[in-house]
Design an enzyme around this catalytic site. Structure first.
Site, PDB file in Angstrom:
ATOM      1  N   LYS A 177       0.807  -1.216   0.000  1.00  0.00           N
ATOM      2  CA  LYS A 177       0.000   0.000   0.000  1.00  0.00           C
ATOM      3  C   LYS A 177       0.846   1.276   0.000  1.00  0.00           C
ATOM      4  O   LYS A 177       0.330   2.362  -0.224  1.00  0.00           O
ATOM      5  CB  LYS A 177      -0.951  -0.006   1.195  1.00  0.00           C
ATOM      6  CG  LYS A 177      -2.023  -1.078   1.056  1.00  0.00           C
ATOM      7  CD  LYS A 177      -3.067  -0.972   2.157  1.00  0.00           C
ATOM      8  CE  LYS A 177      -4.225  -1.913   1.905  1.00  0.00           C
ATOM      9  NZ  LYS A 177      -3.863  -3.342   2.113  1.00  0.00           N
TER      10      LYS A 177
HETATM   11  C1  LIG Z   1      -4.554  -4.364   1.556  1.00  0.00           C
HETATM   12  C2  LIG Z   1      -3.819  -5.638   1.430  1.00  0.00           C
HETATM   13  C3  LIG Z   1      -4.240  -6.665   0.553  1.00  0.00           C
HETATM   14  C4  LIG Z   1      -5.513  -6.571  -0.260  1.00  0.00           C
HETATM   15  O1  LIG Z   1      -5.429  -5.641  -1.317  1.00  0.00           O
HETATM   16  P1  LIG Z   1      -6.770  -5.130  -2.042  1.00  0.00           P
HETATM   17  O2  LIG Z   1      -6.307  -4.149  -3.055  1.00  0.00           O
HETATM   18  O3  LIG Z   1      -7.613  -4.517  -0.969  1.00  0.00           O
HETATM   19  O4  LIG Z   1      -7.432  -6.319  -2.651  1.00  0.00           O
HETATM   20  C5  LIG Z   1      -3.454  -7.804   0.442  1.00  0.00           C
HETATM   21  N1  LIG Z   1      -2.342  -7.956   1.177  1.00  0.00           N
HETATM   22  C6  LIG Z   1      -1.905  -7.012   2.034  1.00  0.00           C
HETATM   23  C7  LIG Z   1      -0.683  -7.272   2.831  1.00  0.00           C
HETATM   24  C8  LIG Z   1      -2.625  -5.815   2.202  1.00  0.00           C
HETATM   25  O5  LIG Z   1      -2.194  -4.885   3.059  1.00  0.00           O
END
Ligand SMILES: *Cc1c(COP(=O)(O)O)cnc(C)c1O
Length: 429
Positions: free
Chosen positions: A107
């Site tokens: 993220k």
């Molecule tokens: C947020 C997150 C996800 C999921 O991603 P999305 O775009 O919401 O599907 C998967 N793995 C980790 C470690 C995350 O922080």
């Protein structure tokens, strides 16, 4: 480039307005009005391009006139100042490691890009913007670090007391400056409910400009397209490609499907989920049924009503058969996820976190029936962030990366909040 609301009851807006608003006034998600494939030369010359150059060419049409070229290039250089290595795990399968950013989760890219865009848009305005965000761990830390010291932006993060990992809590609560952490006596859903209530509260109008920083925001969602281009740049296979994406809100997967629309030669996608399996069920049965989320060891994917899935449906013209040709979905239990982490470590010497392990499992399921493909799964977080749920052997071998060792000694600063009224008073002061 204009963005329209997927509820079709709000005016079209520019990239700038879509970023500032987050959600359209009719509560719909914004979607780009045009998705044009990149020219063939772009793909031919990609191997020789820098990350910044690739990112610029991919995102420029979506940003359009909202940010001038030099500024956009600067924002991208800044956002992408770490690596995205592709690591071969076993024959025919690679892991795309997206955890080399400052908070050790994928993220970071979206949060850093959005922060810098908002900072740019705010330059000419005196009014501060407050980014209000509820987190179960990863989102909050990425947003906090992304927005750290961005002028004109205050960040207020709500997290559930005792329900985030030790590292995540330090990442949320030790920055200071323009970042305020609020420790909520309740669950993630309580945090989320308070944030929603604040967005709807008329008492903030004209007093404090509130905005959100989750993946519904186009500036967090769209830069995730880069990952797929960076992976492709590092691949040397001639086989057809399948990418497996561990998914919760489906923003990351949707960005991959966008990259495919831009002409990136990925032949197939796989969505991997934990017990929160709305999408895999839909792909199997044609019946889309949202559920309350259940808690799992891959907790960043504990989502019962994935907010970005509507964007995926729009991309495929809301045609189920069309979507099914491009996307498989599989879900896995915590026990299966733990076994996968164990086997990846013991057989292949690879350390995966629970989210990456779900991606790996989904990829394996697909490859069983499609052995002619080359597979890439996205490893979305560093295993150290989920130390308490790693198998014993892996726990022993996992250490805190150099870059964040110091954080564990820093002092936690968080204020306790137990009801909306308390949050409101804090925000109004
Ligand atoms: C947020 C997150 C996800 C999921 O991603 P999305 O775009 O919401 O599907 C998967 N793995 C980790 C470690 C995350 O922080």
């Amino acid at each position: 480039m204009e963005y329209y609301s997927l509820h079709h009851k709000a005016p079209k807006v520019s990239f700038k307005e879509a970023v500032i608003r987050g959600l359209a006034p009719d509560k719909g998600l914004y979607f780009p009005s045009e998705i044009k494939p990149l020219p063939e030369e772009f793909f031919k010359n990609m191997k020789f391009k820098s990350k910044g150059e690739i990112a610029y060419e991919v995102i420029q049409p979506f940003v359009d006139h909202a940010i001038p070229e030099v500024d956009l290039r600067g924002i991208l250089e800044d956002t992408l100042s770490f690596d995205f290595p592709l690591v071969e795990v076993e024959k025919g399968i690679s892991s795309l490691e997206l955890f080399h950013g400052p908070t050790l989760a994928f993220k970071d890219v979206g949060a850093r890009f959005m922060a810098r865009c908002l900072g740019f848009f705010n330059q000419e305005s005196d009014a501060k913007v407050t980014v209000l965000v509820a987190t179960s761990g990863d989102t909050g830390s990425a947003v906090a670090h992304g927005f750290y010291k961005v002028p004109g932006v205050e960040v207020v993060i709500l997290y559930p007391k005792g329900k985030v990992s030790a590292i995540q809590e330090k990442q949320l609560t030790t920055l200071g400056e323009n970042i305020t952490a609020l420790e909520v006596e309740g669950t993630f859903d309580d945090c989320q409910a308070m944030v929603k209530q604040a967005f709807l509260d008329p008492d903030f109008i004209g007093v404090r400009k509130l905005t959100s920083a989750n993946s519904i925001n186009v500036a967090r969602w769209l830069p995730q397209m880069f990952y797929y281009f960076f992976a492709y740049q590092q691949l040397t296979t001639n086989k057809p490609l399948v990418f497996s994406v561990p998914s919760g809100n489906f923003g990351n997967l949707c960005a991959g499907l966008m990259a495919q629309k831009l002409g990136l030669p990925i032949q197939h996608f796989v969505a991997g989920t934990n017990a929160n399996d709305v999408v895999p069920r839909y792909l199997q049965s044609g019946n889309y049924a949202e559920k309350l989320s259940v808690a799992t060891i891959s907790n960043a994917m504990d989502v019962g009503a994935p907010s970005n899935f509507i964007r995926i449906q729009e991309l495929f013209g809301n045609d189920f058969e069309n979507l099914k040709k491009n996307l498989h979905g599989f879900s896995f239990t915590d026990a299966e996820t733990k076994t996968a982490m164990e086997q990846l470590f013991l057989r292949h010497g690879y350390s995966a976190d629970p989210h990456g392990a779900v991606g790996y499992l989904a990829l394996k399921s697909f490859l069983k029936d499609h052995p002619n493909y080359y597979g890439v799964f996205l490893e979305t977080a560093h295993p150290v962030k989920f130390l308490d749920v790693l198998p014993f052997e892996l726990q022993q071998k996992t250490c805190v990366p150099e870059a964040i060792v110091g954080i564990m000694d820093k002092e936690k600063k968080a204020e306790i909040v137990s009801a909306y009224a308390q949050l409101k008073i804090k925000l109004l002061n």
